[in-house]
Design an enzyme around this catalytic site. Structure first.
Site, PDB file in Angstrom:
ATOM      1  CG  HIS A   1      -0.766   2.878   2.526  1.00 36.64           C
ATOM      2  ND1 HIS A   1      -0.426   1.907   1.343  1.00 36.64           N
ATOM      3  CD2 HIS A   1      -1.597   3.893   2.014  1.00 36.64           C
ATOM      4  CE1 HIS A   1      -1.153   2.675   0.518  1.00 36.64           C
ATOM      5  NE2 HIS A   1      -1.594   3.800   0.901  1.00 36.64           N
TER       6      HIS A   1
ATOM      7  CB  CYS B   1       2.190  -0.042  -0.928  1.00 40.44           C
ATOM      8  SG  CYS B   1       2.886  -0.228   0.710  1.00 40.44           S
TER       9      CYS B   1
END
Length: 328
Positions: A166, A91
């Site tokens: 994230h 990510c």
């Protein structure tokens, strides 16, 4: 989402991301940490191509979306490069690509340019799979793996005992500000903006997201993908050099010519100093990245073994235990 496969976790660090971008073939771009969202701090980093926001991931049940969020998931924004996240550990690189591949004018290099052209008509799911299966992108990403012999074979997951972070991106595309989050089904369009005001539009969105988690989490990181300072300073120095040459050739009719020359020479000197600082910083980034990748465990093991051979290890352990008791 797929398991971590053969993608490693990499550190959220401007030095890591700057070298990662360069190793993909991108030129004239770097990453810097944003310590404040005030106008002065953001202006010092311009031109900024996009922002990467790192936060501790929490499930939707834990962090419901506020009713005041005006962003809308749009399946119509096909002109935006948006990839679904299909693998956990990719990510960070995916957030960087979301900015690089949506910003006109960035010198992507052959590999990323061909990748962007190849995936242009792909769905978000296929774009995510294309990223995860790209040998070039994966190899560069994994080159920043920390050396660690004590590896947990279980893939990371978000739980009470295992924090998962994230990355999402904010980037202006074709006159609109987009939030690109690979865990969503589509880009989030936050409305119209210009190249001049998109940072002001992004600021309250980031502040609101921070406030949303404030009661349970204070670990955030904001990074700017921007034109490299080295490139910016060098272009201005070249421009000053051309102006000075024109003055010497008499191509400009300037009042108080001597004062103008002195001011330009002074600015050139300051830029030269800033260039030196940037070169030292990039060299430091490289040194730090080498240390990140180096495996120090054999060195530590052999030091401990030599101390044991010399009968010095027992005393050191006793001293350490004593210091620990005094501190507790």
């Amino acid at each position: 989402m797929a398991d971590t496969g053969d993608w490693c976790l990499i550190e959220s660090d401007p030095g890591v991301f700057t070298e990662l971008i360069a190793n993909m073939g991108v030129k004239g771009t770097q990453v810097e940490e944003v310590y404040s969202l005030d106008d002065a701090s953001l202006s010092a980093l311009k031109p900024i191509y996009g922002l990467i926001f790192l936060f501790k991931w929490q499930s939707d049940s834990q962090t419901p979306r506020p009713s005041g969020d005006v962003g809308i998931d749009s399946h119509q924004d096909t002109h935006v490069f948006f990839a679904k996240q299909v693998i956990n550990n990719a990510c960070a690189t995916q957030a960087i690509l979301s900015i690089l591949l949506n910003t006109p004018g960035i010198e992507l290099g052959d590999e990323l340019r061909q990748f962007k052209e190849f995936t242009h008509e792909f769905s978000p799911e296929l774009k995510g799979l294309a990223i995860s299966n790209s040998d070039v992108i994966r190899t560069v990403h994994n080159s920043f793996a920390r050396s660690d012999l004590f590896v947990n074979d279980e893939p990371a997951s978000a739980s009470d005992s295992n924090d998962v972070f994230h990355f999402i991106s904010y980037v202006p595309v074709a006159g609109c500000l987009y939030e690109l989050d690979g865990l969503k089904d589509a880009p989030v369009n936050h409305g119209s903006c210009t190249d001049e005001d998109w940072l002001q539009k992004a600021r309250p969105l980031i502040q609101a997201r921070m406030a949303r988690y404030a009661t349970s989490e204070i670990r955030f990181n904001l990074l700017a993908v921007m034109e490299s300072r080295h490139s910016l300073y060098q272009k201005r120095m070249d421009e000053i050099e051309r102006i000075l040459q024109d003055i010497q050739l008499g191509k400009e009719d300037i009042q108080e010519l001597q004062a103008r020359i002195i001011a330009l020479e002074d600015e050139k000197s300051q830029l030269s100093y800033k260039l030196t600082l940037e070169q030292l910083k990039l060299r430091r980034y490289k040194d730090e990245n080498v240390l990140r990748k180096h495996n120090f465990i054999p060195l530590v093991y052999n030091l401990i073994r030599q101390l044991a051979k010399k009968n010095q290890l027992g005393d050191l352990i006793s001293d350490a235990k004593l210091k620990k008791r005094r501190q507790s």
